[in-house]
Scaffold this active site. Structure first.
Site, PDB file in Angstrom:
ATOM      1  CB  ALA A  19      -5.782  93.454  28.400  1.00  0.00           C
ATOM      2  CB  CYS A 128      -6.715  92.369  39.045  1.00  0.00           C
ATOM      3  SG  CYS A 128      -7.233  93.807  38.083  1.00  0.00           S
ATOM      4  CG  ASP A 199      -3.082  94.606  31.682  1.00  0.00           C
ATOM      5  OD1 ASP A 199      -4.125  95.081  31.221  1.00  0.00           O
ATOM      6  OD2 ASP A 199      -3.022  94.136  32.838  1.00  0.00           O
ATOM      7  CG  ASN A 209      -2.009  91.207  35.571  1.00  0.00           C
ATOM      8  OD1 ASN A 209      -2.808  91.526  34.700  1.00  0.00           O
ATOM      9  ND2 ASN A 209      -2.422  90.661  36.709  1.00  0.00           N
TER      10      ASN A 209
HETATM   11  C1  RUB Z   1      -6.960  94.685  34.586  1.00  0.00           C
HETATM   12  C2  RUB Z   1      -5.893  93.671  34.650  1.00  0.00           C
HETATM   13  C3  RUB Z   1      -6.223  92.312  34.115  1.00  0.00           C
HETATM   14  C4  RUB Z   1      -5.677  92.197  32.699  1.00  0.00           C
HETATM   15  C5  RUB Z   1      -6.179  90.955  32.005  1.00  0.00           C
HETATM   16  O1  RUB Z   1      -6.488  95.995  34.883  1.00  0.00           O
HETATM   17  O2  RUB Z   1      -4.768  93.898  35.071  1.00  0.00           O
HETATM   18  O3  RUB Z   1      -5.626  91.317  34.880  1.00  0.00           O
HETATM   19  O4  RUB Z   1      -6.076  93.326  31.945  1.00  0.00           O
HETATM   20  O5  RUB Z   1      -7.561  91.020  31.764  1.00  0.00           O
HETATM   21  P1  RUB Z   1      -7.482  97.253  34.686  1.00  0.00           P
HETATM   22  P2  RUB Z   1      -8.227  90.128  30.627  1.00  0.00           P
HETATM   23  O6  RUB Z   1      -8.700  96.984  35.500  1.00  0.00           O
HETATM   24  O7  RUB Z   1      -6.675  98.422  35.147  1.00  0.00           O
HETATM   25  O8  RUB Z   1      -7.814  97.334  33.211  1.00  0.00           O
HETATM   26  O9  RUB Z   1      -7.828  88.707  30.907  1.00  0.00           O
HETATM   27  O10 RUB Z   1      -9.695  90.345  30.768  1.00  0.00           O
HETATM   28  O11 RUB Z   1      -7.698  90.589  29.325  1.00  0.00           O
END
Ligand code: RUB
Length: 311
Positions: A19, A128, A199, A209
């Site tokens: 995100a 993830c 997200d 998420n």
């Molecule tokens: C990524 C995902 C991450 C969040 C948070 O999914 O679920 O846990 O986006 O990320 P995808 P951040 O790979 O489908 O984008 O902490 O970097 O914002």
């Protein structure tokens, strides 16, 4: 428009993922596009940027962090009553810079507050790839704490490998498991804390998420393990307070099985990218203003980011 389309494709294909990265890259792409617009009419200019805004905010539906940024920039731009397109471009540039600074500062603060929850000699399980999570883990490691991390591979696109690579690169002992081993690992290895990113966060304090996150939350509850979500409040979805439901992104079935036998006429493949985790399964959110229960999200957001509230 060609460069903007290429950048949209990079987000769609997950070349840019997570995100925070999506929000940063999306806003920078928007700014680049705005700068290339060669026109003198305010109305034509606003029509063009509204079109780009529409495309960007709909690339990945479960990403309010990018939507909040675009909304803030568009609202502010429309309020400037000038016919000078250059003045509008300047204001957009400055507001994008402001939002990008919010994002960078947020992850720094999240790392600071989150690292305080990580004790020496502990094992943390994650899922993830989340920049908020890896910043906390890196900071804990850099502070001299000895930590071990377990990460699920995160099918179908293996974002767990990004986490594993980032952490192993700086010398954190990292173990990878398949997603379906999430319960097994918690029951057979000592895990002190489970930490994931987010997200989206709704008005009820529900977190969205990566698919698999709810399973992990249930496993945490079953085994009495603290379950934290690290996320900037800029992922709050203000539209959820006006009744809108967060949309779960459904991704291409080819990510799961690229070439299934063509004779399997009754085969269906479903590929939801995210899922919801209700607030009762979450010990606390780790945010840029500190650690607090998810139910307080709308109150805190309205206090710290009033200019991001829209219907
Ligand atoms: C990524 C995902 C991450 C969040 C948070 O999914 O679920 O846990 O986006 O990320 P995808 P951040 O790979 O489908 O984008 O902490 O970097 O914002």
């Amino acid at each position: 428009m060609e460069e903007l389309n290429n950048n949209i494709q990079k987000i769609k294909s997950l070349e840019v993922q997570g995100a925070t990265n999506v929000a940063k890259f999306g806003l920078k792409s928007f700014n680049q596009y705005v700068k290339t617009l060669d026109m003198t009419s305010r109305d034509d200019f606003l029509t063009k940027i509204e079109e780009a805004n529409y495309f960007l905010r709909n690339i990945r539906p479960t990403e309010p962090c990018l939507r909040n940024g675009l909304q803030c920039i568009m609202t502010k731009a429309k309020k400037i009553l000038t016919d000078q397109v250059d003045t509008l471009k300047y204001a957009i540039d400055k507001n994008i810079e402001m939002y990008l600074n919010f994002l960078s500062n947020a992850n720094e603060k999240i790392a600071k507050y989150g690292a305080r929850r990580i004790v020496d000699n502990s094992t943390i399980l994650t899922h993830c790839h989340s920049s908020a999570v890896t910043e906390i883990l890196k900071k804990s490691h850099n502070e001299g704490k000895k930590i071990k991390v377990i990460v699920s591979e995160t099918r179908p696109l293996f974002q767990g490998r990004i986490t594993a690579k980032e952490l192993s690169d700086i010398g954190i002992e990292t173990t990878m498991i398949v997603d379906s081993a999430m319960r097994w690992i918690v029951r057979h290895k000592p895990i002190d804390l489970i930490l994931i990113g987010a997200d989206s966060i709704t008005v009820e304090g529900t977190v969205l998420n990566k698919i698999g996150s709810k399973l992990l939350a249930l496993v945490a509850e079953e085994n009495n393990i603290p379950f934290y979500v690290a996320a900037t409040m800029l992922k709050y979805n203000p539209e959820s307070a006006f009744g809108d439901l967060e949309i779960i992104e459904m991704r291409n079935e080819k990510e799961i099985w690229e070439n299934p036998p063509s004779n399997l006429k009754t085969l269906k493949i479903l590929n939801p990218a995210f899922e919801t985790i209700s607030r009762d399964l979450i010990s606390a959110l780790i945010t840029e203003i500190g650690v607090f229960p998810p139910v307080l999200i709308s109150e805190k957001f309205e206090y710290y980011y009033p200019f991001l509230i829209y219907e």
